[in-house]
Write an enzyme that holds these catalytic residues in place. Structure first.
Site, PDB file in Angstrom:
ATOM      1  N   GLU A  83       0.832  -1.168   0.012  1.00  0.00           N
ATOM      2  CA  GLU A  83      -0.218   0.118   0.052  1.00  0.00           C
ATOM      3  C   GLU A  83       0.767   1.256   0.262  1.00  0.00           C
ATOM      4  OE1 GLU A  83      -3.223   0.452  -0.450  1.00  0.00           O
ATOM      5  OE2 GLU A  83      -3.824  -1.795  -0.189  1.00  0.00           O
ATOM      6  N   SER A 143     -51.564 -14.008 -15.768  1.00  0.00           N
ATOM      7  CA  SER A 143     -52.665 -12.743 -16.097  1.00  0.00           C
ATOM      8  C   SER A 143     -52.613 -11.548 -15.743  1.00  0.00           C
ATOM      9  CB  SER A 143     -53.874 -13.516 -16.105  1.00  0.00           C
ATOM     10  OG  SER A 143     -54.069 -14.430 -17.048  1.00  0.00           O
TER      11      SER A 143
END
Length: 777
Positions: free
Chosen positions: A127, A409
């Site tokens: 890092e 439906s």
């Protein structure tokens, strides 16, 4: 003497020369001679450019320095409490009550003296290699990162930010990409300088090691070591330490459980960085790289600290986190306060309806339920259930948002009749033929559940009885293109063009259905569903979110659909959802088994059951079915098919307590006319006496008297038959597909003929059954 002086006295000499020149100019007629002047030296173009650049650089430096210090003075106050806090995100319900925090309860703090040197070496190597040399900001690292970005070579660096800057960002600022402005960067750098001046390097590293998010709700590397390996940091070997050190850069991507390949690559990258930084030898790195990345990983985890509210709200919170990410924030790194639209009381009631026997009786624990509740006025997602009997699973499958099941439906008002009113100005008494129908361009015949054809009927009666053939005739009259444009405005976006069979079943979720039906409840205005009300970032910035709403259809269309859907509940296929005295509207829907595997199940069996219903205050969509619907025994019988309606009724009964109960107001361009004793509606400007059917034939109102009377009688009969749970469901949403494979592969009507030669809509039993949505856009 004069000669001597003239030769040796400079003053005299200059004066004499001047006098002689003057005398000469007076006594000679020739041109006056001017003194010769040497030309001045001109600045070269290159020198001018250099000077200009130098001046520009100076101005920029001065301006930059001025801006930097102007921004820096507004920086947050450096606080040890903020540095040491876990930095977790807090999530609240609509009343401001805390639901959960992401990670605080799942944290093991490690003191600086207990952090092993090998972890410090791993973290700093990958890092921030110059961590112990810089003063919080590393100019060398910034330049190197910029050059690597240009050359597209990472050079082992993770950008220009030091560990100090990363810690400051996690502790004080938003991690949203759009918030990474020059001002924020300046403040971040300023605080990093102050941090480095105030605390020792070991203190800074300790804060960082304990703050970073490590995946699975873990904050801090000690927490991660215990979660992944069941050990403390000092008990890990070099390979495990390197894996832990590499996770914070991308916790999801470098997860050793779900992404072992990426996790190994990242671990090896950390090991290489440690070699470059002279922290381990090449031999040690090679040995660590040979270790299986899953070596030592725990195979199971005991979930601790899960509250009852977290369990109940789990599907909702899962969607909140996704929406936070979509808005550009990182909920695991941002230290956010998220205020949601969740009504916890409604959420608890939905959970109880789904998971206890106090309201409904379920056939077994495998039967699943999903439901979404939306406020039609603003699109706020009020509550959501993603399944039942899920235990303490965190962020599990949320069936409320899955779109791999068709809505049967319940698609008819959306794709068929809504567009017919919107684009063709159909009246509710528009005559439609329920006669033999072949899908356009195919030889596939469409059937209703009862294999009967009832002649010509009104649009109202076709919807109340949920007849399939009239619905598809309406869709054909509108056209697929216009119909699909209509539903796109209601949140149904597909990558391909839909087919006619989608008029009786579209792949969709309860979230989409609840939001779409909410537009019917809200005068045609559609709001995109919203889970989040407000996000407050670590630096105190508050951002509110709301859906502005769009007019998806005319208010007249919404009103006319609502007027018909009210009768679906009072006398049609949705009578089980009826709540005495409540103004509400809704639609049922079920899906039958494809006919090529239907023989494995009882003739009345269905795969899915739906109910979409609404009042002026809430829109609710419910789905009921099995996850593995093709396995033996995993089907819905007659009673199970009614559970969607019954679930809706139980939920809406609770939702409506304390709410005003008012009917919808009729728009001024909608007229009322009594046709054969039925209150019908038509639009201003359309003929109130004569309408054309889908074939263009004119039909007078009087010509429908006999048919309408018969249909009214049939409708009443259907309603009375459907009320008991054990009745023979005489409504008619039912379509089955004859040749879909048992793997639920979607196909067009042209490929839906079964091996028995029967066409794609044969089904006995449930009239509210449709498998028409085989096409999966």
């Amino acid at each position: 003497m004069r000669e001597y002086m003239g030769n040796n006295n400079p003053k005299y000499s200059r004066t004499a020369k001047k006098h002689e020149q003057h005398h000469s100019s007076k006594n000679h007629n020739g041109p006056r001679k001017r003194p010769v002047r040497r030309p001045k030296k001109k600045m070269s173009l290159f020198s001018k450019i250099l000077l200009g650049l130098a001046l520009t650089a100076l101005v920029c430096i001065c301006s930059g320095a001025t801006l930097f210090f102007m921004w820096a003075k507004d920086s947050p106050t450096l606080s040890e409490q903020r540095l040491a806090s876990a930095g977790s995100t807090m999530i609240y319900d609509s009343d401001g009550n805390k639901i959960m925090s992401l990670g605080t309860e799942n944290r093991s703090y490690v003191n600086g003296k207990d952090i092993p040197q090998k972890l410090k070496d791993a973290v700093t190597s990958i890092e921030d290699r110059r961590f112990y040399k810089h003063m919080g900001v590393d100019p060398f690292r910034i330049v190197a990162a910029a050059l690597s970005n240009v050359s597209e070579s990472s050079a082992g660096l993770q950008g220009g930010s030091t560990l100090d800057q990363q810690l400051i960002k996690l502790s004080f600022f938003s991690t949203k990409r759009s918030d990474q402005t020059f001002k924020r960067k300046a403040q971040e750098a300023w605080l990093a300088l102050k941090l480095d001046k105030t605390y020792s390097k070991d203190q800074i590293l300790t804060y960082y090691v304990n703050k970073v998010f490590m995946g699975y709700g873990c904050y801090g590397m000690q927490t991660a070591a215990k979660y992944y390996y069941g050990k403390t940091l000092d008990q890990l070997d070099i390979a495990q330490t390197a894996l832990i050190a590499g996770i914070p850069n991308a916790p999801s991507q470098y997860n050793p459980y779900s992404n072992p390949t990426y996790a190994k690559a990242r671990r090896d990258e950390v090991l290489n960085a440690m070699v470059t930084n002279d922290k381990i030898s090449s031999q040690e790195a090679a040995s660590a790289k040979n270790e299986d990345v899953k070596n030592g990983l725990l195979q199971s985890h005991q979930k601790q600290g899960t509250t009852e509210n977290e369990k109940i709200a789990d599907p909702y919170i899962k969607q909140v986190i996704e929406e936070v990410k979509d808005k550009g924030y990182d909920p695991y790194k941002g230290s956010l306060q998220i205020y949601t639209n969740l009504d916890m009381n409604v959420q608890k009631r939905l959970y109880e309806i789904a998971n206890t026997d106090s309201y409904l009786s379920y056939p077994d624990d495998e039967l699943q339920v999903a439901s979404t509740v939306i406020d039609p006025k603003n699109g706020n997602v009020v509550a959501m259930i993603g399944g039942r009997k899920n235990g303490n699973v965190t962020f599990g499958l949320n069936r409320a948002v899955q779109t791999n099941r068709t809505n049967g439906s319940t698609a008819k008002p959306l794709m068929d009749y809504g567009p017919a009113i919107e684009y063709l100005s159909w009246a509710t008494y528009k005559p439609i033929k329920d006669t033999k129908y072949i899908y356009p361009g195919t030889n596939i015949q469409l059937y209703d559940f009862d294999h009967k054809e009832k002649g010509t009927m009104t649009m109202r009666n076709a919807l109340i009885q949920s007849r399939n053939i009239p619905a598809i005739r309406a869709l054909e009259a509108v056209g697929i293109t216009k119909s699909q444009a209509f539903i796109e405005k209601l949140g149904f976006k597909y990558k391909k063009t839909l087919e006619f069979q989608n008029g009786i079943g579209m792949p969709s979720s309860t979230l989409q259905n609840a939001a779409a039906y909410a537009a019917f409840a809200n005068e045609g205005i559609y709001h995109k569903p919203q889970y989040i009300n407000t996000i407050i970032t670590a630096d105190g910035e508050s951002k509110k979110f709301a859906s502005s709403g769009k007019q998806a259809m005319q208010p007249s269309t919404a009103y006319m659909i609502t007027d018909m859907l009210k009768q679906v509940i009072t006398e049609g296929t949705g009578t089980r959802a009826s709540i005495s005295g409540l103004y509400q509207a809704g639609k049922t829907g079920t899906n039958a088994y494809p006919s090529d595997i239907a023989s494995k199940f009882p003739s009345s069996a269905s795969m899915d059951s739906w109910f979409n219903g609404y009042t002026k205050h809430y829109s609710v969509s419910v789905w009921v079915g099995y996850d593995h619907q093709y396995e033996n025994g995993n089907y819905l019988d007659r009673y199970s098919q009614s559970l969607a309606s019954l679930f809706y009724k139980a939920a809406m009964t609770y939702l409506s307590q304390g709410k005003t109960n008012t009917d919808w107001s009729r728009p001024s361009n909608v007229y009322v006319k009594e046709v054969n004793g039925v209150r019908e509606l038509y639009l201003a400007g359309s003929s109130s006496q004569t309408v054309k059917d889908e074939d263009g034939d004119s039909s007078s109102i009087s010509s429908l008297e006999t048919t309408s009377s018969v249909l009214s009688s049939t409708s009443s009969s259907s309603a009375s038959e459907e009320t008991p749970a054990s009745s023979s469901e005489s409504s008619s949403d039912n379509v089955s597909t004859s040749s879909s494979s048992s793997s639920a592969t979607n196909s067009s009507p042209t490929s839906s003929t079964s091996s028995t030669g029967k066409t794609n809509t044969e089904q006995n039993g449930n009239p509210d059954n449709s498998d028409a949505g085989k096409t999966n856009p």
